[in-house]
Design an enzyme around this catalytic site. Structure first.
Site, short mmCIF file in Angstrom:
data_model
loop_
_atom_site.label_atom_id
_atom_site.label_comp_id
_atom_site.label_asym_id
_atom_site.label_seq_id
_atom_site.Cartn_x
_atom_site.Cartn_y
_atom_site.Cartn_z
N LYS A 287 -6.94 3.35 -3.63
CA LYS A 287 -7.35 3.36 -2.22
C LYS A 287 -7.57 4.80 -1.77
CE LYS A 287 -5.40 2.04 2.32
NZ LYS A 287 -4.28 1.35 2.99
N LYS B 179 -10.25 0.23 -2.64
CA LYS B 179 -10.17 0.03 -1.20
C LYS B 179 -10.49 1.33 -0.46
CE LYS B 179 -7.00 -1.27 2.57
NZ LYS B 179 -5.64 -1.77 2.91
N ASP C 44 0.87 -1.18 0.00
CA ASP C 44 0.00 0.00 0.00
C ASP C 44 0.90 1.23 0.00
OD1 ASP C 44 -1.71 -2.17 0.65
OD2 ASP C 44 -3.08 -0.84 1.74
#
Length: 320
Positions: free
Chosen positions: A220, A256, A156
């Site tokens: 995300k 996400k 991430d």
């Protein structure tokens, strides 16, 4: 099923040929009707979910959780306990699905990997100088390579919001490309925009397309470390982006939302957004995740209530 294989040719490859073509493309995207976006997100959030569908939605949401601990006080013992919980969220009911992943800092990847060994649970690691992203590219890439070498299945990363807001889109693009390369063939890349710092919905749309063009496997919303994190509106906007990107390229990208999603009711609202916007292909933890720490406990309590007719309360689930 469409994939995001890096070898896939797509019709948008020419827009990243230069800084000017990339800027022209991003600023040529349709402007976002903020009122309409928020109204649609609010409307979808009012959908009623019946008992059988709710049971399915709860299990699906549990399977989509990236169970997360990202604190300076994290210890190997805490990470091991998190891994055990990810594999068996409710030790009294082995029919409870495992979570999608545990998400930790790079120095805790090996510990997390050992804790979930033999299960379907992935190990995700924040990298690239999370959460601010304020570090030279070489430092960011070293962070990624160390996490991958320790066994991370997913990375991430955070974008350089300062560069993005200054209109230096090619710098952001090149960093994402470099981080994707550092992930190698073994780790999927989630690109975090920190939507709460991007100021406008137009910027969130531009960041979504920029991340996808650069090779993100997931886009995300947030780090969970700022005041405004995932919202139904910004997630809806990103779902529209991945839907439209697949329509143009055949490449499917995950989404996400992270930060601020704490209750079963919240999670179900997001699942409705997924189904009604991107479609059923995204209703799978390979393509949709929740970045959360406290959400899982509420999902487990609601699951127990559906099974027993009694609300067990927080004393009956482990505290992260």
């Amino acid at each position: 099923m469409p994939t995001n294989a890096p070898t896939a040719a797509h019709t948008l490859s020419d827009v990243t040929a230069s800084d000017s073509t990339l800027r022209r493309f991003l600023h040529g995207l349709p402007g976002v009707d903020a009122v309409g976006l928020e109204a649609r997100a609010a409307s979808l959030g009012t959908r009623s979910i019946k008992t059988t569908a709710k049971a399915y939605a709860i299990d699906l949401a549990i399977s989509m959780v990236d169970l997360t601990t990202l604190e300076g006080a994290d210890t190997p013992g805490k990470v091991r306990a998190l891994g055990v919980k990810a594999v068996h969220p409710d030790p009294t009911d082995r029919t409870t699905p495992a979570t999608a992943a545990v998400c930790v800092y790079p120095d805790m990847v090996a510990t997390a990997k050992e804790a979930v060994a033999g299960s379907s649970v992935k190990v995700a690691s924040v990298a690239t100088a999370f959460p601010a992203g304020r570090a030279p590219l070489g430092v960011k890439l070293a962070d990624v390579r160390e996490a991958v070498a320790a066994g991370a299945d997913e990375i991430d990363m955070v974008i350089d919001r300062g560069a993005f807001l200054a209109g230096r889109y090619m710098k952001v693009y090149d960093e994402i490309v470099a981080v994707k390369e550092a992930c190698g063939a073994s780790a999927r890349l989630k690109v975090i925009f920190e939507t709460g710092e991007l100021s406008t919905y137009d910027n969130i749309r531009r960041a979504s397309w920029l991340g996808m063009l650069a090779g993100a496997d997931f886009i995300k919303t947030s780090t969970g470390k700022v005041a405004v994190n995932a919202t139904p509106a910004n997630t809806l906007l990103m779902l529209e982006a991945v839907r439209d990107f697949r329509a143009q390229t055949g490449i499917q990208i995950g989404v996400k939302p992270a930060g601020g999603i704490r209750t079963t009711k919240d999670a179900i609202k997001f699942l409705v957004l997924v189904n009604e916007t991107a479609g059923e292909d995204w209703l799978d933890n390979h393509w949709f995740r929740f970045g959360a720490s406290s959400l899982l406990n509420d999902l487990l309590m609601q699951r127990q209530k559906l099974a027993t007719g009694r609300y067990s309360g927080p004393d009956y689930v482990t505290v992260d």
